[in-house]
Write an enzyme that holds these catalytic residues in place. Structure first.
Site, PDB file in Angstrom:
ATOM      1  N   GLN A   1      -4.566  -1.673   9.771  1.00  0.00           N
ATOM      2  CA  GLN A   1      -4.557  -3.002   9.146  1.00  0.00           C
ATOM      3  C   GLN A   1      -5.213  -4.037  10.068  1.00  0.00           C
ATOM      4  OE1 GLN A   1      -3.677  -3.533   5.984  1.00  0.00           O
ATOM      5  NE2 GLN A   1      -4.004  -5.720   6.043  1.00  0.00           N
TER       6      GLN A   1
ATOM      7  N   LYS B   1       0.839  -1.209   0.000  1.00  0.00           N
ATOM      8  CA  LYS B   1       0.000   0.000   0.000  1.00  0.00           C
ATOM      9  C   LYS B   1       0.873   1.257   0.000  1.00  0.00           C
ATOM     10  CE  LYS B   1      -3.828  -2.402   2.197  1.00  0.00           C
ATOM     11  NZ  LYS B   1      -4.409  -2.900   3.435  1.00  0.00           N
TER      12      LYS B   1
ATOM     13  N   ASP C   1     -11.280   2.824   4.430  1.00  0.00           N
ATOM     14  CA  ASP C   1     -11.669   1.413   4.427  1.00  0.00           C
ATOM     15  C   ASP C   1     -13.187   1.264   4.316  1.00  0.00           C
ATOM     16  OD1 ASP C   1      -9.725  -0.600   4.531  1.00  0.00           O
ATOM     17  OD2 ASP C   1      -9.251  -0.184   6.634  1.00  0.00           O
TER      18      ASP C   1
HETATM   19  N1  GUN Z   1      -7.027  -6.770   6.121  1.00  0.00           N
HETATM   20  C1  GUN Z   1      -7.440  -7.473   5.033  1.00  0.00           C
HETATM   21  N2  GUN Z   1      -8.142  -6.678   4.202  1.00  0.00           N
HETATM   22  C2  GUN Z   1      -8.179  -5.460   4.772  1.00  0.00           C
HETATM   23  C3  GUN Z   1      -8.764  -4.215   4.387  1.00  0.00           C
HETATM   24  O1  GUN Z   1      -9.403  -4.058   3.333  1.00  0.00           O
HETATM   25  N3  GUN Z   1      -8.562  -3.185   5.254  1.00  0.00           N
HETATM   26  C4  GUN Z   1      -7.882  -3.321   6.421  1.00  0.00           C
HETATM   27  N4  GUN Z   1      -7.775  -2.257   7.215  1.00  0.00           N
HETATM   28  N5  GUN Z   1      -7.337  -4.460   6.800  1.00  0.00           N
HETATM   29  C5  GUN Z   1      -7.487  -5.515   5.978  1.00  0.00           C
END
Ligand code: GUN
Length: 290
Positions: free
Chosen positions: A96, A52, A119
């Site tokens: 995360q 990311k 998110d």
């Molecule tokens: N862990 C797996 N997918 C995601 C997501 O889309 N956002 C976040 N914050 N954590 C994740």
């Protein structure tokens, strides 16, 4: 008859659109900024967070990676979120998932400013999705799945769609998107307690598999000509692979693909779309902050 949906290429297209928007925002003095918070050492999470942040740098976005130790307290994580809520250079905040067990994830999500919740997990954004209020943020993975269906020319309007899985990250928002005025599908959400799941799936023109069980969807569960979106990313042991494991989806790809009008592979299907939609959400947050 299978049409393999190339998630990498669709993601590149989304990111090319993002680049144009980033340039336009920079022209008016705004550099979109994303903060990614990682608590602990989960190896898969580390990889996701790394990609990311790397993607932000590639596109000229401002980014911050905040790493907290595995024994970080709830108060410490909340303090980081609070600081980011007030940082004018940060338009998007992502913590995360999953965090270590001492962390109350729901409370962390509620502490994020909904205007920075890229998110789309904050209750305000969940409500906006249900209300079809376009000012909210749609969770990245289901938003990516919708875009893949569109780019593959899969007609959702009037279609029977079956979403397998009811998580807040994928299943529920996916169902809302498919049944929205944009998707216009007839949606069934199946889960671990669903009776005769195979029969439910066989009705589907569109299957979205998001259950986190390797190769769960088999050929006998899929109607000839269905479109299949595989959200799963599962590590299965494989002594012949260099890393000792390989990645498989929630769909038994080799046997299911020949029956499908369209199908996403794993890897290279939904995965690349998630980061692209996160960048798109960060740009939207920056645009709406002005
Ligand atoms: N862990 C797996 N997918 C995601 C997501 O889309 N956002 C976040 N914050 N954590 C994740």
């Amino acid at each position: 008859m299978s049409n393999i949906i190339d998630g990498k290429s669709v993601a590149e297209q989304v990111l090319a659109e993002c680049s144009e928007e980033i340039a336009a925002l920079k022209n008016v003095g705004i550099t979109p900024g994303l903060a990614v918070v990682l608590v602990g050492e989960d190896p898969a999470s580390k990889v996701y967070v790394g990609s990311k942040v790397r993607k932000c740098a590639e596109l000229g976005l401002h980014s911050r990676k905040i790493e907290l130790p595995v024994d970080a307290t709830q108060a410490e994580v909340l303090a980081v979120v609070e600081e980011l809520n007030h940082d004018p250079q940060i338009h998007g905040i992502l913590v995360q998932s999953p965090p270590p067990p001492q962390i109350d994830e729901e409370a962390i999500v509620r502490a994020i400013d909904p205007a920075k919740d890229v998110d789309g997990f904050h209750p305000t954004n969940v409500a906006k999705l249900a209300l079809e209020d376009g000012s909210g943020f749609v969770p990245c993975t289901p938003a990516g799945c919708m875009r893949l269906l569109k780019e593959a020319g899969v007609e959702t309007s009037g279609a029977e769609a079956v979403v397998i899985g009811r998580s807040m990250i994928v299943g529920k928002p996916m169902a809302l998107l498919l049944m929205s005025k944009e998707g216009n599908a007839t949606v069934t959400v199946a889960h671990s307690r669903t009776k005769d799941l195979a029969a439910v799936c066989r009705r589907a023109d569109i299957i979205v598999a998001a259950i986190g069980r390797p190769e769960f969807v088999t050929a006998d569960m899929v109607k000839e000509g269905a479109a299949v979106i595989d959200v799963g990313i599962n590590r299965v042991d494989d002594a012949t692979a260099k890393r000792g494991y390989r990645l498989v989806g929630d769909v038994a790809y080799a046997e299911v693909a020949p029956k499908c009008s369209a199908i996403t592979p794993v890897p290279g299907g939904v995965g690349p779309m998630t980061i692209a939609m996160l960048i798109a959400n960060t740009i939207k947050a920056a645009r709406q902050s002005g």
